[in-house]
Scaffold this active site. Structure first.
Site, PDB file in Angstrom:
ATOM      1  N   THR A  39      -7.397 -16.612 -18.152  1.00  0.00           N
ATOM      2  CA  THR A  39      -5.606 -16.316 -18.364  1.00  0.00           C
ATOM      3  C   THR A  39      -5.353 -15.115 -17.377  1.00  0.00           C
ATOM      4  O   THR A  39      -6.329 -14.151 -17.026  1.00  0.00           O
ATOM      5  CB  THR A  39      -5.271 -15.941 -19.725  1.00  0.00           C
ATOM      6  OG1 THR A  39      -3.890 -15.261 -19.625  1.00  0.00           O
ATOM      7  CG2 THR A  39      -6.284 -14.948 -20.423  1.00  0.00           C
TER       8      THR A  39
ATOM      9  N   CYS B 273       0.260 -17.998 -13.915  1.00  0.00           N
ATOM     10  CA  CYS B 273      -0.138 -18.178 -15.349  1.00  0.00           C
ATOM     11  C   CYS B 273      -0.847 -19.273 -15.277  1.00  0.00           C
ATOM     12  O   CYS B 273      -0.725 -20.399 -14.551  1.00  0.00           O
ATOM     13  CB  CYS B 273       1.074 -18.391 -16.114  1.00  0.00           C
ATOM     14  SG  CYS B 273       0.711 -18.944 -17.904  1.00  0.00           S
ATOM     15  N   THR B 274      -2.151 -19.676 -15.843  1.00  0.00           N
ATOM     16  CA  THR B 274      -3.071 -20.796 -15.904  1.00  0.00           C
ATOM     17  C   THR B 274      -2.311 -22.021 -16.280  1.00  0.00           C
ATOM     18  O   THR B 274      -3.044 -23.002 -16.084  1.00  0.00           O
ATOM     19  CB  THR B 274      -4.345 -20.420 -16.510  1.00  0.00           C
ATOM     20  OG1 THR B 274      -4.218 -20.151 -17.836  1.00  0.00           O
ATOM     21  CG2 THR B 274      -5.153 -19.262 -15.816  1.00  0.00           C
TER      22      THR B 274
END
Length: 232
Positions: free
Chosen positions: A83, A197-198
């Site tokens: 993350t 943001c993953t």
């Protein structure tokens, strides 16, 4: 092959992508039946999300530090936090273990530098866009100029992440809102956009825009494979 330690579950949707990318990349490089050697600790994201929005970063660091110790004890030779946002506590996590931590911002910035990108837009959670722990690393360590959306647009990006993407919901109307925000960043002279943001790569893909996108999930996972094979 070294063993890759993953601290995941933030959210599990993107952690699943990490696992897929790592194994596909190992297979592509080594062929046959090869797959990655991975030790994964997946946290309960509801606990982490509550601490994030309460500003209790030290408490979240304690949880992730314990997770890092667990993957180290499980045989991990180095660790990834799956993350972007929780890299706010990356230093505390690194101090908790004896193996190195592969920082997602460093992996991304190294690719930006290699590609000659000097001015980039950053999308992510409000924490990542507002605070300096991520932006300043790109600016100070790599000399990359970082542009973030307006406060109102940051709210849109943030809410879509937590209310939709982290729940596995991918909506066309939200994609269009993101693309509009990206167009505003282009008007400010950015050369590319970091999907910081993953989960965002679930929503916005290269086929949706002419702007070059840097998917931090893919970059981070492939950097792990490179390290696992190179350091062997």
């Amino acid at each position: 092959m070294k063993t890759i330690g993953l601290i995941g579950g933030m959210s599990w949707e993107s952690t699943a992508n990490y696992y897929q990318i790592i194994n596909r990349e190992v297979k592509a490089r080594l062929g046959g039946l090869h797959s990655g050697k991975v030790c994964l600790y997946s946290v309960d994201f509801a606990e982490i999300e509550t601490l994030q929005h309460q500003g209790r970063w030290d408490d979240s660091a304690t949880i992730l530090a314990q997770a890092a110790k667990s993957v180290e004890e499980g045989g991990a030779d180095f660790i990834l936090i799956c993350t972007n946002t929780m890299h706010k506590v990356a230093d505390q996590i690194q101090l908790a273990v004896n193996v190195p931590l592969v920082h997602i911002a460093d992996a991304t910035a190294e690719k930006l530098v290699a590609d000659g990108v000097k001015r980039v837009g950053l999308l992510g959670t409000r924490f990542t866009m507002e605070q300096d722990f991520y932006k300043l690393r790109l600016i100070d360590k790599f000399g990359i100029d970082v542009v973030v959306p307006s406060a109102g647009d940051q709210t849109i990006v943030h809410e879509v992440i937590y209310n939709e993407l982290c729940k596995g919901e991918v909506r066309d109307d939200s994609r269009q809102r993101y693309l509009t925000i990206i167009d505003k960043l282009v008007d400010q002279g950015i050369e590319a956009v970091i999907l910081g943001c993953t989960e965002i790569a679930m929503l916005v893909e290269p086929k949706h825009t002419n702007v070059t996108l840097y998917d931090t999930t893919e970059i981070h996972a492939k950097a792990a494979v490179h390290k696992a094979l190179r350091d062997n």
